[in-house]
Design a protein around this motif. Sequence first.
Motif, PDB file in Angstrom:
ATOM      1  N   ARG A 202      34.829  40.672  39.109  1.00  0.00           N
ATOM      2  CA  ARG A 202      35.880  39.728  39.577  1.00  0.00           C
ATOM      3  C   ARG A 202      37.217  40.466  39.646  1.00  0.00           C
ATOM      4  N   GLU A 203      37.557  40.915  38.835  1.00  0.00           N
ATOM      5  CA  GLU A 203      38.932  41.572  38.545  1.00  0.00           C
ATOM      6  C   GLU A 203      39.037  42.786  39.441  1.00  0.00           C
ATOM      7  N   VAL A 204      37.868  43.317  39.751  1.00  0.00           N
ATOM      8  CA  VAL A 204      38.204  44.624  40.799  1.00  0.00           C
ATOM      9  C   VAL A 204      38.237  43.925  41.982  1.00  0.00           C
ATOM     10  N   VAL A 205      37.248  42.805  42.395  1.00  0.00           N
ATOM     11  CA  VAL A 205      37.332  42.470  43.867  1.00  0.00           C
ATOM     12  C   VAL A 205      38.920  41.757  44.180  1.00  0.00           C
ATOM     13  N   SER A 206      39.405  41.203  43.012  1.00  0.00           N
ATOM     14  CA  SER A 206      40.534  40.353  43.111  1.00  0.00           C
ATOM     15  C   SER A 206      41.793  41.090  43.416  1.00  0.00           C
ATOM     16  N   THR A 207      41.536  42.712  43.044  1.00  0.00           N
ATOM     17  CA  THR A 207      42.587  43.520  43.524  1.00  0.00           C
ATOM     18  C   THR A 207      42.791  43.706  45.153  1.00  0.00           C
ATOM     19  N   GLY A 208      41.733  43.427  45.753  1.00  0.00           N
ATOM     20  CA  GLY A 208      41.625  43.525  47.289  1.00  0.00           C
ATOM     21  C   GLY A 208      42.682  42.540  47.835  1.00  0.00           C
ATOM     22  N   ARG A 209      42.673  41.261  46.964  1.00  0.00           N
ATOM     23  CA  ARG A 209      43.504  40.167  47.683  1.00  0.00           C
ATOM     24  C   ARG A 209      45.146  40.307  47.129  1.00  0.00           C
ATOM     25  N   LEU A 210      45.551  41.473  46.410  1.00  0.00           N
ATOM     26  CA  LEU A 210      47.096  41.450  46.134  1.00  0.00           C
ATOM     27  C   LEU A 210      47.921  41.839  47.257  1.00  0.00           C
ATOM     28  N   PRO A 211      47.568  42.493  48.251  1.00  0.00           N
ATOM     29  CA  PRO A 211      48.478  42.535  49.350  1.00  0.00           C
ATOM     30  C   PRO A 211      48.730  41.252  49.917  1.00  0.00           C
ATOM     31  N   GLN A 212      47.836  40.332  49.897  1.00  0.00           N
ATOM     32  CA  GLN A 212      48.029  38.949  50.510  1.00  0.00           C
ATOM     33  C   GLN A 212      48.888  38.090  49.813  1.00  0.00           C
ATOM     34  N   HIS A 213      48.880  37.981  48.508  1.00  0.00           N
ATOM     35  CA  HIS A 213      49.843  37.186  48.029  1.00  0.00           C
ATOM     36  C   HIS A 213      50.985  37.815  47.239  1.00  0.00           C
ATOM     37  N   ARG A 214      51.108  39.150  47.321  1.00  0.00           N
ATOM     38  CA  ARG A 214      52.129  39.812  46.823  1.00  0.00           C
ATOM     39  C   ARG A 214      52.121  39.473  45.221  1.00  0.00           C
ATOM     40  N   LEU A 215      53.436  39.012  44.897  1.00  0.00           N
ATOM     41  CA  LEU A 215      53.631  39.055  43.431  1.00  0.00           C
ATOM     42  C   LEU A 215      53.265  37.494  43.185  1.00  0.00           C
ATOM     43  N   LEU A 216      53.104  36.591  43.740  1.00  0.00           N
ATOM     44  CA  LEU A 216      52.661  35.449  43.664  1.00  0.00           C
ATOM     45  C   LEU A 216      51.408  35.067  42.713  1.00  0.00           C
ATOM     46  N   PRO A 217      51.453  33.987  41.862  1.00  0.00           N
ATOM     47  CA  PRO A 217      50.154  33.988  41.127  1.00  0.00           C
ATOM     48  C   PRO A 217      49.074  33.785  42.120  1.00  0.00           C
ATOM     49  N   PHE A 218      47.772  33.956  41.493  1.00  0.00           N
ATOM     50  CA  PHE A 218      46.354  33.440  42.220  1.00  0.00           C
ATOM     51  C   PHE A 218      46.290  32.135  42.315  1.00  0.00           C
ATOM     52  N   ARG A 219      45.930  31.731  43.619  1.00  0.00           N
ATOM     53  CA  ARG A 219      45.859  30.550  43.839  1.00  0.00           C
ATOM     54  C   ARG A 219      44.404  29.917  44.081  1.00  0.00           C
ATOM     55  N   ARG A 220      44.269  28.458  44.402  1.00  0.00           N
ATOM     56  CA  ARG A 220      42.795  28.465  44.389  1.00  0.00           C
ATOM     57  C   ARG A 220      42.304  29.035  45.375  1.00  0.00           C
ATOM     58  N   LYS A 221      42.869  29.128  46.786  1.00  0.00           N
ATOM     59  CA  LYS A 221      42.314  29.821  47.967  1.00  0.00           C
ATOM     60  C   LYS A 221      42.082  31.332  47.701  1.00  0.00           C
ATOM     61  N   ASP A 222      42.755  32.074  46.807  1.00  0.00           N
ATOM     62  CA  ASP A 222      42.384  33.257  46.333  1.00  0.00           C
ATOM     63  C   ASP A 222      41.299  33.416  45.744  1.00  0.00           C
ATOM     64  N   ARG A 223      41.133  32.413  44.689  1.00  0.00           N
ATOM     65  CA  ARG A 223      39.751  32.595  43.863  1.00  0.00           C
ATOM     66  C   ARG A 223      38.709  32.325  44.757  1.00  0.00           C
ATOM     67  N   ASP A 224      38.799  31.168  45.682  1.00  0.00           N
ATOM     68  CA  ASP A 224      37.662  31.027  46.634  1.00  0.00           C
ATOM     69  C   ASP A 224      37.330  32.360  47.457  1.00  0.00           C
ATOM     70  N   ALA A 225      38.344  32.840  48.007  1.00  0.00           N
ATOM     71  CA  ALA A 225      38.063  34.140  48.597  1.00  0.00           C
ATOM     72  C   ALA A 225      37.316  35.175  47.791  1.00  0.00           C
ATOM     73  N   VAL A 226      37.671  35.388  46.833  1.00  0.00           N
ATOM     74  CA  VAL A 226      36.961  36.443  45.745  1.00  0.00           C
ATOM     75  C   VAL A 226      35.711  35.756  45.765  1.00  0.00           C
ATOM     76  N   ASP A 227      35.306  34.608  45.550  1.00  0.00           N
ATOM     77  CA  ASP A 227      33.855  34.017  45.418  1.00  0.00           C
ATOM     78  C   ASP A 227      33.105  34.400  46.454  1.00  0.00           C
ATOM     79  N   ARG A 228      33.802  34.031  47.581  1.00  0.00           N
ATOM     80  CA  ARG A 228      33.041  34.271  48.996  1.00  0.00           C
ATOM     81  C   ARG A 228      32.658  35.644  49.091  1.00  0.00           C
TER      82      ARG A 228
END
Length: 280
Positions: free
Chosen positions: A122-148
């Motif tokens: 999960r952590e590795v896949v989450s790194t692919g989301r970093l450019p999306q939300h920059r330095l903001l904390p992960f939100r529900r939609k980010d977590r859902d995107a990782v699960d998807r």
Amino acid sequence: MSSVIPTTATAATTDSDQARHPLSVGAAPAAVCLCDAVASLGGRPVLRGIDLKVQRGEVVALLGANGSGKSTTVKTVIGSVPLDRGGLELFGTPYAKFKDWHRIGYVPQRTTAASGVPATVREVVSTGRLPQHRLLPFRRKDRDAVDRALAAVGMLDRADDGVADLSGGQHQRVLIARALVGAPDLLIMDEPMAGVDVASQQVLADTLRREVERGAAVLLVLHELGPLEPLIDRAVVLRDGCVAHDGPPLPNTGQHALPGHDHVHPHADDHHTTTPGLLA
Ligand SMILES: Nc1ncnc2c1ncn2[C@@H]1O[C@H](COP(=O)(O)OP(=O)(O)OP(=O)(O)O)[C@@H](O)[C@H]1O
């Protein structure tokens, strides 16, 4: 996704290059427009005038014998190999001005997700989301995107496992999920099927089909079209750093049917002994 961030200051084409090579013209600019690309590695010319266009929503396979320049071509597109000459535009923007790297998902060749780092899937896949939300904390939609993304590659049940505990093919699936998680407009995959068994190849083909239906452009380095064949709009075949063919893929062929194929990469039957990809 640090791997798509240019690693050299000289990766950009110059304004004068751009002026000499007018690239995308017309309505919707291509996702990738590489024009007369010349590049060297270790002082040796590797790309000798490559033209490569990937339109939005198009799936292009880059084929050719070992050493023909496929990976180097892809690396020029993501900026990790500088152009000596030629022009590159991404989504109609000259490379030097392109900043929307979050629009590009990249799966590199022959790497693993582990690299000695004790991270979970999960952590590795989450790194692919970093450019999306920059330095903001992960939100529900980010977590859902990782699960998807994990579900899309059939790895949701392994989300909390360490990547060091995965097989080569499972690593590859994790890297693909990492590329998918930002819902990129352009997916670039360098031999995504290397080290992946036949059943998993079909899972990945289905995943890619959904991305194409969503409108993503896809550039794939392949040795065999395999289960991806029905998805591929165009095949660009490289030979010795030049484009030898750019047109419809020939049915049931990868590079095997092409002149110059040197037959040293693994085939389906001998993966267990010679696969040079993730399992090596
Ligand atoms: N870091 C490097 N330094 C010097 N030469 C390199 C380097 N990387 C690749 N090359 C050379 O550049 C040429 C093109 O390599 P590239 O990896 O682009 O080929 P490829 O078509 O992707 O091959 P394969 O199918 O084996 O992956 C080869 O002759 C290779 O030896």
